[in-house]
Design a protein around this motif. Structure first.
Motif, PDB file in Angstrom:
ATOM      1  N   GLU A  65       3.459   0.887 -10.562  1.00  0.00           N
ATOM      2  CA  GLU A  65       2.770   1.049  -9.286  1.00  0.00           C
ATOM      3  C   GLU A  65       1.291   1.329  -9.523  1.00  0.00           C
ATOM      4  O   GLU A  65       0.896   1.850 -10.577  1.00  0.00           O
ATOM      5  CB  GLU A  65       3.404   2.179  -8.463  1.00  0.00           C
ATOM      6  N   ILE A  66       0.471   0.937  -8.541  1.00  0.00           N
ATOM      7  CA  ILE A  66      -0.969   1.177  -8.568  1.00  0.00           C
ATOM      8  C   ILE A  66      -1.314   1.958  -7.305  1.00  0.00           C
ATOM      9  O   ILE A  66      -1.280   1.404  -6.201  1.00  0.00           O
ATOM     10  CB  ILE A  66      -1.762  -0.143  -8.607  1.00  0.00           C
ATOM     11  N   LEU A  67      -1.625   3.231  -7.447  1.00  0.00           N
ATOM     12  CA  LEU A  67      -1.884   4.097  -6.306  1.00  0.00           C
ATOM     13  C   LEU A  67      -3.382   4.355  -6.177  1.00  0.00           C
ATOM     14  O   LEU A  67      -4.012   4.897  -7.095  1.00  0.00           O
ATOM     15  CB  LEU A  67      -1.154   5.432  -6.471  1.00  0.00           C
ATOM     16  N   PHE A  68      -3.965   3.954  -5.036  1.00  0.00           N
ATOM     17  CA  PHE A  68      -5.365   4.214  -4.744  1.00  0.00           C
ATOM     18  C   PHE A  68      -5.423   5.120  -3.513  1.00  0.00           C
ATOM     19  O   PHE A  68      -5.014   4.716  -2.422  1.00  0.00           O
ATOM     20  CB  PHE A  68      -6.119   2.904  -4.487  1.00  0.00           C
ATOM     21  N   ASN A  69      -5.888   6.347  -3.711  1.00  0.00           N
ATOM     22  CA  ASN A  69      -5.865   7.353  -2.639  1.00  0.00           C
ATOM     23  C   ASN A  69      -4.473   7.461  -2.014  1.00  0.00           C
ATOM     24  O   ASN A  69      -4.320   7.592  -0.796  1.00  0.00           O
ATOM     25  CB  ASN A  69      -6.898   7.018  -1.560  1.00  0.00           C
ATOM     26  N   GLY A  70      -3.446   7.384  -2.867  1.00  0.00           N
ATOM     27  CA  GLY A  70      -2.062   7.520  -2.414  1.00  0.00           C
ATOM     28  C   GLY A  70      -1.420   6.247  -1.912  1.00  0.00           C
ATOM     29  O   GLY A  70      -0.203   6.214  -1.686  1.00  0.00           O
ATOM     30  N   LEU A  71      -2.184   5.159  -1.717  1.00  0.00           N
ATOM     31  CA  LEU A  71      -1.640   3.887  -1.226  1.00  0.00           C
ATOM     32  C   LEU A  71      -1.241   3.013  -2.404  1.00  0.00           C
ATOM     33  O   LEU A  71      -2.036   2.765  -3.310  1.00  0.00           O
ATOM     34  CB  LEU A  71      -2.696   3.162  -0.380  1.00  0.00           C
ATOM     35  N   ASN A  72       0.008   2.530  -2.388  1.00  0.00           N
ATOM     36  CA  ASN A  72       0.484   1.644  -3.446  1.00  0.00           C
ATOM     37  C   ASN A  72      -0.043   0.234  -3.191  1.00  0.00           C
ATOM     38  O   ASN A  72       0.422  -0.471  -2.284  1.00  0.00           O
ATOM     39  CB  ASN A  72       2.013   1.636  -3.497  1.00  0.00           C
ATOM     40  N   LEU A  73      -0.994  -0.187  -3.990  1.00  0.00           N
ATOM     41  CA  LEU A  73      -1.637  -1.481  -3.778  1.00  0.00           C
ATOM     42  C   LEU A  73      -0.703  -2.654  -4.028  1.00  0.00           C
ATOM     43  O   LEU A  73      -0.916  -3.748  -3.506  1.00  0.00           O
ATOM     44  CB  LEU A  73      -2.882  -1.606  -4.679  1.00  0.00           C
ATOM     45  N   LEU A  74       0.334  -2.462  -4.831  1.00  0.00           N
ATOM     46  CA  LEU A  74       1.288  -3.546  -5.091  1.00  0.00           C
ATOM     47  C   LEU A  74       2.132  -3.854  -3.857  1.00  0.00           C
ATOM     48  O   LEU A  74       2.711  -4.936  -3.756  1.00  0.00           O
ATOM     49  CB  LEU A  74       2.192  -3.196  -6.280  1.00  0.00           C
ATOM     50  N   GLN A  75       2.179  -2.924  -2.919  1.00  0.00           N
ATOM     51  CA  GLN A  75       2.951  -3.146  -1.686  1.00  0.00           C
ATOM     52  C   GLN A  75       2.044  -3.426  -0.481  1.00  0.00           C
ATOM     53  O   GLN A  75       2.543  -3.692   0.618  1.00  0.00           O
ATOM     54  CB  GLN A  75       3.827  -1.928  -1.407  1.00  0.00           C
ATOM     55  N   ALA A  76       0.714  -3.368  -0.692  1.00  0.00           N
ATOM     56  CA  ALA A  76      -0.221  -3.562   0.427  1.00  0.00           C
ATOM     57  C   ALA A  76      -0.351  -5.039   0.770  1.00  0.00           C
ATOM     58  O   ALA A  76      -0.288  -5.901  -0.113  1.00  0.00           O
ATOM     59  CB  ALA A  76      -1.588  -2.991   0.065  1.00  0.00           C
ATOM     60  N   ASN A  77      -0.526  -5.343   2.063  1.00  0.00           N
ATOM     61  CA  ASN A  77      -0.711  -6.742   2.467  1.00  0.00           C
ATOM     62  C   ASN A  77      -2.169  -7.164   2.247  1.00  0.00           C
ATOM     63  O   ASN A  77      -3.042  -6.335   1.975  1.00  0.00           O
ATOM     64  CB  ASN A  77      -0.295  -6.954   3.928  1.00  0.00           C
ATOM     65  N   GLU A  78      -2.433  -8.460   2.411  1.00  0.00           N
ATOM     66  CA  GLU A  78      -3.758  -8.996   2.102  1.00  0.00           C
ATOM     67  C   GLU A  78      -4.835  -8.422   3.015  1.00  0.00           C
ATOM     68  O   GLU A  78      -5.968  -8.194   2.585  1.00  0.00           O
ATOM     69  CB  GLU A  78      -3.732 -10.525   2.210  1.00  0.00           C
ATOM     70  N   ARG A  79      -4.499  -8.170   4.272  1.00  0.00           N
ATOM     71  CA  ARG A  79      -5.487  -7.620   5.205  1.00  0.00           C
ATOM     72  C   ARG A  79      -5.942  -6.231   4.766  1.00  0.00           C
ATOM     73  O   ARG A  79      -7.128  -5.898   4.796  1.00  0.00           O
ATOM     74  CB  ARG A  79      -4.896  -7.575   6.616  1.00  0.00           C
ATOM     75  N   THR A  80      -4.987  -5.412   4.344  1.00  0.00           N
ATOM     76  CA  THR A  80      -5.315  -4.073   3.851  1.00  0.00           C
ATOM     77  C   THR A  80      -6.182  -4.149   2.598  1.00  0.00           C
ATOM     78  O   THR A  80      -7.158  -3.412   2.450  1.00  0.00           O
ATOM     79  CB  THR A  80      -4.030  -3.285   3.543  1.00  0.00           C
ATOM     80  N   LEU A  81      -5.817  -5.075   1.694  1.00  0.00           N
ATOM     81  CA  LEU A  81      -6.574  -5.222   0.449  1.00  0.00           C
ATOM     82  C   LEU A  81      -8.012  -5.670   0.719  1.00  0.00           C
ATOM     83  O   LEU A  81      -8.951  -5.197   0.087  1.00  0.00           O
ATOM     84  CB  LEU A  81      -5.874  -6.214  -0.479  1.00  0.00           C
ATOM     85  N   ARG A  82      -8.186  -6.588   1.670  1.00  0.00           N
ATOM     86  CA  ARG A  82      -9.530  -7.050   2.019  1.00  0.00           C
ATOM     87  C   ARG A  82     -10.379  -5.902   2.554  1.00  0.00           C
ATOM     88  O   ARG A  82     -11.585  -5.840   2.323  1.00  0.00           O
ATOM     89  CB  ARG A  82      -9.468  -8.179   3.042  1.00  0.00           C
ATOM     90  N   GLY A  83      -9.754  -4.975   3.276  1.00  0.00           N
ATOM     91  CA  GLY A  83     -10.481  -3.824   3.792  1.00  0.00           C
ATOM     92  C   GLY A  83     -10.920  -2.858   2.697  1.00  0.00           C
ATOM     93  O   GLY A  83     -11.910  -2.143   2.846  1.00  0.00           O
ATOM     94  N   LEU A  84     -10.159  -2.832   1.602  1.00  0.00           N
ATOM     95  CA  LEU A  84     -10.494  -1.934   0.487  1.00  0.00           C
ATOM     96  C   LEU A  84     -11.507  -2.558  -0.463  1.00  0.00           C
ATOM     97  O   LEU A  84     -12.423  -1.878  -0.931  1.00  0.00           O
ATOM     98  CB  LEU A  84      -9.214  -1.579  -0.289  1.00  0.00           C
ATOM     99  N   ARG A  85     -11.334  -3.853  -0.750  1.00  0.00           N
ATOM    100  CA  ARG A  85     -12.230  -4.530  -1.700  1.00  0.00           C
ATOM    101  C   ARG A  85     -13.644  -4.577  -1.142  1.00  0.00           C
ATOM    102  O   ARG A  85     -13.863  -4.981  -0.010  1.00  0.00           O
ATOM    103  CB  ARG A  85     -11.751  -5.955  -1.982  1.00  0.00           C
ATOM    104  N   GLY A  86     -14.593  -4.188  -1.952  1.00  0.00           N
ATOM    105  CA  GLY A  86     -15.981  -4.205  -1.501  1.00  0.00           C
ATOM    106  C   GLY A  86     -16.370  -2.914  -0.825  1.00  0.00           C
ATOM    107  O   GLY A  86     -17.415  -2.341  -1.113  1.00  0.00           O
ATOM    108  N   ASN A  87     -15.525  -2.403   0.093  1.00  0.00           N
ATOM    109  CA  ASN A  87     -15.832  -1.153   0.789  1.00  0.00           C
ATOM    110  C   ASN A  87     -15.560   0.070  -0.081  1.00  0.00           C
ATOM    111  O   ASN A  87     -16.447   0.884  -0.322  1.00  0.00           O
ATOM    112  CB  ASN A  87     -15.013  -1.053   2.081  1.00  0.00           C
TER     113      ASN A  87
END
Length: 529
Positions: A65-87
């Motif tokens: 698992e990859i946890l970023f601020n408690g969120l498992n990025l391996l289970q995150a959808n693309e929309r969530t990932l786009r919000g994290l990348r760059g920001n």
């Protein structure tokens, strides 16, 4: 410190082949974790997996698992990932020419980041862009905003990439070899900048590098990888003072060493007199030439057979421009005599027979090797142009011989560049140049993208080839340790002008100019810290 990123027992597979296995990392806010290891060890794959930038399929994650601020990025959808990348997460890639859009100006690419992630309007964004470019060391930033990536030096392109990542003030910065293309003075500036921003933003950083001197300066803790696995993890000071794993001890022992071979030939091969290179400055809608920017001014030297000349200086000093001018790939004024022939007076057609005698090895084999050609085709390409009378069997025999000479398995000649490590790709580039039996090789940062162990191998190879074939080298580099290990002569450039030149050992032992002393001091500090 609050936990920012946690990677637990991660495995990464490409089409069922596991390339990273059971890797665990932890980065707290304000902390720097260095990820080190030789090329092909899985460092970049791990970083790209954290950002979820690898395509699925063919990539899969069998476990972890990859946890970023408690969120498992391996289970995150693309929309969530786009919000994290760059920001909240940003990444600096190793090769800026691959990452920067060649069709857009510097300002447009940086403005896009601020517009998309911070909603800034153009005027406010321009002030922020200029401030950031100034902080990362772009001189006269206001005059460079309309430049395109190809108009910047390698170091300047890398600084633009760093600025692009830092504009959004991310919580986590992943830096994949961000200082590879930078000279020691600019490298020190960038490391200081990263430290300052880390303190200001309480930013966590994953720093991937093969330069252990940088690790000592920057990292709080270190993870060492080999063949896709973690072999050691420790606090930085403890790892350097008491490495536990044999492989870590090997890495710490690998430094460029040796001295250039004694010269046996005093005949001049290349004579350069008053070389001057300028580029037109174009402005306005019609792109009219309004001035000339001097890149190299009044450069003169003589290079003998079997001799190595080092060309050093900070990025943008004119090193690579000099190499391109000598190859007659860009226009220049002055005299260039090669083997008593005036290259500066010859047409493109007249130059063609001499091309095989002057070959070049570029800094980044990813860019200089055609990804759609096999190694056999890449190495033999020059033979098709300069030795068309050779049969296919004779060409193949020459390819096999030169691959063995540079330490490559000839059985791999049907494979493609992407199937080789960075060090192996650089050997392919050297083989491509060597197969035409040149007298002069222009080496433009040929070891800067390689880890220390592979650097040492390539330097030994270059010394051996030089002795066997009486090759002359023009060696362009910002790594002064590498230069001293290979070069007989040294020229120090700054903003296109010669600061100092002479015998390499004499300049290292007793530099006459303040700028040379600063360069050497920076290199010595880097090697001692």
């Amino acid at each position: 410190m609050s936990n920012l990123l946690t990677v637990n027992h991660l495995a990464v597979a490409f089409q069922q082949r596991t390339v990273v296995e059971d890797i665990s990392l932890r980065i707290d806010a304000g902390e720097t974790l260095a990820l080190v290891g030789e090329s092909g060890s899985g460092k970049s794959v791990t970083a790209l997996s954290i950002m979820r930038l690898l395509p699925q399929p063919p990539v899969s994650y069998p476990q972890g698992e990859i946890l970023f601020n408690g969120l498992n990025l391996l289970q995150a959808n693309e929309r969530t990932l786009r919000g994290l990348r760059g920001n909240q997460m940003a990444m600096i890639f190793q090769e800026p020419m691959v990452s920067l859009n060649p069709l857009h100006s510097v300002e447009k690419q940086l403005y896009e980041v601020l517009s998309l992630h911070r909603g800034m309007r153009r005027e406010a964004a321009r002030a922020e862009i200029l401030s950031c470019l100034d902080r990362v060391g772009i001189r006269q930033a206001a005059t460079r905003l309309q430049d395109f990536p190809h108009q910047l030096s390698g170091g300047e392109r890398q600084r633009v990439m760093i600025a692009m990542a830092l504009l959004t003030q991310p919580k986590l910065l992943i830096a994949d070899e961000p200082t590879t293309a930078l000279d020691v003075t600019v490298q020190a500036q960038i490391l200081q900048l990263l430290r300052e921003l880390q303190r200001e933003l309480n930013m966590g950083m994953l720093f991937i590098t093969h330069n252990l001197n940088i690790v000592r300066q920057l990292a709080h803790s270190v993870t060492v990888m080999r063949n896709g696995r973690e072999v050691e993890h420790n606090r930085c000071a403890a790892l350097f003072s008491q490495p536990q794993h044999a492989y870590t001890r090997e890495l710490l022992a690998e430094e460029p060493d040796g001295r250039p071979a004694p010269l046996s030939d005093t005949l001049p091969l290349l004579q350069v007199k008053n070389l001057h290179v300028g580029f037109p400055v174009r402005r306005g809608l019609l792109k009219r030439t309004v001035a000339e920017k001097t890149a190299v001014q009044d450069l003169s030297f003589t290079l003998r057979r079997g001799e190595s000349l080092g060309l050093v200086g900070e990025s943008g000093s004119g090193k690579s421009t000099t190499g391109l001018a000598l190859l007659r790939l860009i226009a220049a004024r002055g005299e260039i005599w090669f083997d008593n022939q005036p290259l500066h007076q010859l047409s493109a057609k007249q130059l063609l027979p001499l091309r095989e005698k002057i070959q070049v090895v570029f800094q980044d084999p990813n860019s200089s090797l055609n990804p759609r050609m096999t190694v056999q085709q890449i190495i033999a390409e020059g033979l098709a142009v300069h030795r068309p009378s050779l049969s296919a069997a004779e060409q193949e025999a020459k390819v096999i011989a030169v691959m063995e000479e540079v330490g490559l398995d000839a059985a791999s000649r049907t494979r493609y560049p992407a199937e080789f490590s960075g060090g192996q790709r650089q050997r392919i580039a050297i083989a491509r140049a060597l197969i035409l039996e040149p007298q002069l090789m222009v080496l433009d940062e040929p070891t800067s993208s390689l880890d220390r162990s592979v650097q040492k191998q390539i330097l030994s190879l270059l010394r051996r080839l030089q002795q066997q074939h009486q090759l002359a080298y023009l060696f362009i580099s910002h790594d002064l340790q590498v230069v001293r290990a290979l070069c007989h002569q040294l020229i120090v450039l700054r903003q296109g002008e010669v600061v100092e030149q002479g015998e390499c050992d004499a300049l290292f032992d007793a530099p006459q100019q303040e700028y040379t002393r600063q360069l050497l001091a920076s290199a010595q500090v880097e090697s001692l810290i």
